[in-house]
Design a protein around this motif. Structure first.
Motif, mmCIF file in Angstrom:
data_model
loop_
_atom_site.group_PDB
_atom_site.id
_atom_site.type_symbol
_atom_site.label_atom_id
_atom_site.label_comp_id
_atom_site.label_asym_id
_atom_site.label_seq_id
_atom_site.Cartn_x
_atom_site.Cartn_y
_atom_site.Cartn_z
ATOM 1 N N ALA A 63 0.827 -1.127 -0.050
ATOM 2 C CA ALA A 63 0.098 0.063 -0.046
ATOM 3 C C ALA A 63 0.868 1.343 0.005
ATOM 4 O O ALA A 63 2.224 1.192 0.670
ATOM 5 C CB ALA A 63 -0.895 -0.105 1.220
ATOM 6 N N ASN A 64 0.206 2.284 -0.391
ATOM 7 C CA ASN A 64 0.836 3.687 -0.520
ATOM 8 C C ASN A 64 0.666 4.423 0.773
ATOM 9 O O ASN A 64 1.137 5.303 1.070
ATOM 10 C CB ASN A 64 0.881 4.255 -1.572
ATOM 11 C CG ASN A 64 1.734 3.938 -2.765
ATOM 12 O OD1 ASN A 64 2.841 3.552 -2.525
ATOM 13 N ND2 ASN A 64 1.249 3.658 -4.085
ATOM 14 N N HIS A 65 -0.580 4.164 1.476
ATOM 15 C CA HIS A 65 -1.017 4.691 2.722
ATOM 16 C C HIS A 65 -1.688 3.876 3.333
ATOM 17 O O HIS A 65 -2.343 3.062 3.082
ATOM 18 C CB HIS A 65 -2.059 6.131 2.328
ATOM 19 C CG HIS A 65 -2.366 6.773 3.439
ATOM 20 N ND1 HIS A 65 -3.569 6.470 4.156
ATOM 21 C CD2 HIS A 65 -1.793 7.689 4.142
ATOM 22 C CE1 HIS A 65 -3.574 7.249 5.053
ATOM 23 N NE2 HIS A 65 -2.596 8.128 5.070
ATOM 24 N N VAL A 66 -1.286 3.962 4.815
ATOM 25 C CA VAL A 66 -1.647 3.114 5.882
ATOM 26 C C VAL A 66 -2.187 3.826 7.039
ATOM 27 O O VAL A 66 -1.565 4.696 7.459
ATOM 28 C CB VAL A 66 -0.580 2.274 6.333
ATOM 29 C CG1 VAL A 66 -1.129 1.271 7.542
ATOM 30 C CG2 VAL A 66 -0.163 1.154 5.130
ATOM 31 N N ASP A 67 -3.242 3.591 7.312
ATOM 32 C CA ASP A 67 -4.165 4.172 8.898
ATOM 33 C C ASP A 67 -4.340 3.053 9.564
ATOM 34 O O ASP A 67 -5.244 2.468 9.195
ATOM 35 C CB ASP A 67 -5.381 5.031 8.357
ATOM 36 C CG ASP A 67 -5.990 5.626 9.426
ATOM 37 O OD1 ASP A 67 -5.148 5.955 10.558
ATOM 38 O OD2 ASP A 67 -7.016 6.183 9.770
ATOM 39 N N LEU A 68 -3.689 2.862 10.692
ATOM 40 C CA LEU A 68 -3.944 1.948 11.500
ATOM 41 C C LEU A 68 -4.504 2.544 12.865
ATOM 42 O O LEU A 68 -3.581 3.462 13.425
ATOM 43 C CB LEU A 68 -2.627 0.954 11.772
ATOM 44 C CG LEU A 68 -2.738 -0.073 12.857
ATOM 45 C CD1 LEU A 68 -3.693 -1.016 12.263
ATOM 46 C CD2 LEU A 68 -1.438 -0.811 13.023
ATOM 47 N N GLN A 69 -5.632 2.104 13.079
ATOM 48 C CA GLN A 69 -6.011 2.616 14.743
ATOM 49 C C GLN A 69 -6.421 1.690 15.659
ATOM 50 O O GLN A 69 -7.073 0.504 14.946
ATOM 51 C CB GLN A 69 -7.619 3.204 14.260
ATOM 52 C CG GLN A 69 -7.462 4.567 13.336
ATOM 53 C CD GLN A 69 -6.735 5.663 14.027
ATOM 54 O OE1 GLN A 69 -6.834 6.103 15.038
ATOM 55 N NE2 GLN A 69 -5.781 6.284 13.241
ATOM 56 N N THR A 70 -6.011 1.754 16.771
ATOM 57 C CA THR A 70 -6.268 0.631 17.885
ATOM 58 C C THR A 70 -7.492 1.059 18.484
ATOM 59 O O THR A 70 -7.797 2.076 18.861
ATOM 60 C CB THR A 70 -4.999 0.545 18.940
ATOM 61 O OG1 THR A 70 -4.078 0.405 18.152
ATOM 62 C CG2 THR A 70 -5.568 -0.618 19.802
ATOM 63 N N ARG A 71 -8.495 0.074 18.600
ATOM 64 C CA ARG A 71 -9.890 0.384 19.086
ATOM 65 C C ARG A 71 -10.113 -0.681 20.331
ATOM 66 O O ARG A 71 -9.675 -1.740 20.255
ATOM 67 C CB ARG A 71 -10.860 0.391 18.054
ATOM 68 C CG ARG A 71 -10.732 1.007 16.518
ATOM 69 C CD ARG A 71 -11.863 2.053 16.334
ATOM 70 N NE ARG A 71 -11.582 2.652 15.323
ATOM 71 C CZ ARG A 71 -11.270 3.949 15.041
ATOM 72 N NH1 ARG A 71 -10.919 4.673 16.005
ATOM 73 N NH2 ARG A 71 -11.276 4.440 13.793
ATOM 74 N N SER A 72 -11.257 -0.391 21.048
ATOM 75 C CA SER A 72 -11.495 -1.086 22.133
ATOM 76 C C SER A 72 -12.997 -1.082 22.156
ATOM 77 O O SER A 72 -13.738 -0.045 22.038
ATOM 78 C CB SER A 72 -11.054 -0.593 23.372
ATOM 79 O OG SER A 72 -11.575 -1.265 24.492
ATOM 80 N N ALA A 73 -13.767 -2.277 22.266
ATOM 81 C CA ALA A 73 -15.195 -2.570 22.572
ATOM 82 C C ALA A 73 -15.272 -3.674 23.513
ATOM 83 O O ALA A 73 -14.699 -4.654 23.155
ATOM 84 C CB ALA A 73 -15.798 -2.698 21.377
ATOM 85 N N ASP A 74 -16.047 -3.333 24.408
ATOM 86 C CA ASP A 74 -16.220 -4.453 25.608
ATOM 87 C C ASP A 74 -15.230 -5.114 26.165
ATOM 88 O O ASP A 74 -15.230 -6.223 26.328
ATOM 89 C CB ASP A 74 -17.374 -5.569 24.863
ATOM 90 C CG ASP A 74 -18.686 -4.772 24.466
ATOM 91 O OD1 ASP A 74 -19.289 -4.107 25.051
ATOM 92 O OD2 ASP A 74 -19.421 -5.327 23.514
ATOM 93 N N GLY A 75 -14.209 -4.448 26.224
ATOM 94 C CA GLY A 75 -13.002 -4.785 26.861
ATOM 95 C C GLY A 75 -12.032 -5.569 25.790
ATOM 96 O O GLY A 75 -10.893 -5.933 26.415
ATOM 97 N N GLU A 76 -12.488 -5.767 24.710
ATOM 98 C CA GLU A 76 -11.663 -6.353 23.750
ATOM 99 C C GLU A 76 -10.969 -5.398 22.748
ATOM 100 O O GLU A 76 -11.553 -4.211 22.387
ATOM 101 C CB GLU A 76 -12.672 -7.069 22.555
ATOM 102 C CG GLU A 76 -13.317 -8.273 23.365
ATOM 103 C CD GLU A 76 -12.218 -9.709 23.596
ATOM 104 O OE1 GLU A 76 -11.073 -9.553 23.087
ATOM 105 O OE2 GLU A 76 -12.682 -10.039 24.539
ATOM 106 N N VAL A 77 -9.650 -5.417 22.385
ATOM 107 C CA VAL A 77 -8.894 -4.624 21.625
ATOM 108 C C VAL A 77 -8.818 -5.060 20.193
ATOM 109 O O VAL A 77 -8.487 -6.453 20.278
ATOM 110 C CB VAL A 77 -7.500 -4.507 21.964
ATOM 111 C CG1 VAL A 77 -6.538 -3.452 21.337
ATOM 112 C CG2 VAL A 77 -7.559 -3.627 23.481
#
Length: 102
Positions: free
Chosen positions: A41-55
């Protein structure tokens, strides 16, 4: 079709995919590996998220190439991946930037 014919076909498809990868890798800035796929890829957007205690990871790739022997179109404009598994992102070194010492 015999089992040997099928195995030869799959081997030929994998070799063609590797050759395509070798030809296009220089067009991209990042290598991204997920549990299920391998991307360039030429652009990467990586976000860490959390829901109900799960990452989990919310990954968006722009201007990408997908390593998948069964896809007819491997170039994609935008890819979104959501995964609870590891994601590996590596920036590729452009060969033009490398200088050998004298």
């Amino acid at each position: 079709m015999s089992a040997e014919d099928l195995e030869n076909y799959e081997t030929d498809m994998e070799l063609a995919l590797y050759r395509e990868y070798r030809d296009v890798v220089g067009l991209f800035s990042y290598v991204v590996e997920t549990e299920r796929r391998f991307y360039l890829a030429n652009h990467v957007d990586l976000q860490t998220r959390s829901a109900d205690g799960e990452v989990y990871f919310d990954l968006t790739l722009t201007d990408a190439w997908v390593w998948d022997v069964y896809r007819s179109a491997r170039f994609v404009k935008k890819v979104r991946v959501i995964t609870f598994k590891d994601v590996n992102v590596e920036e590729l070194t452009k060969t033009d930037d490398l200088q050998l010492p004298e």
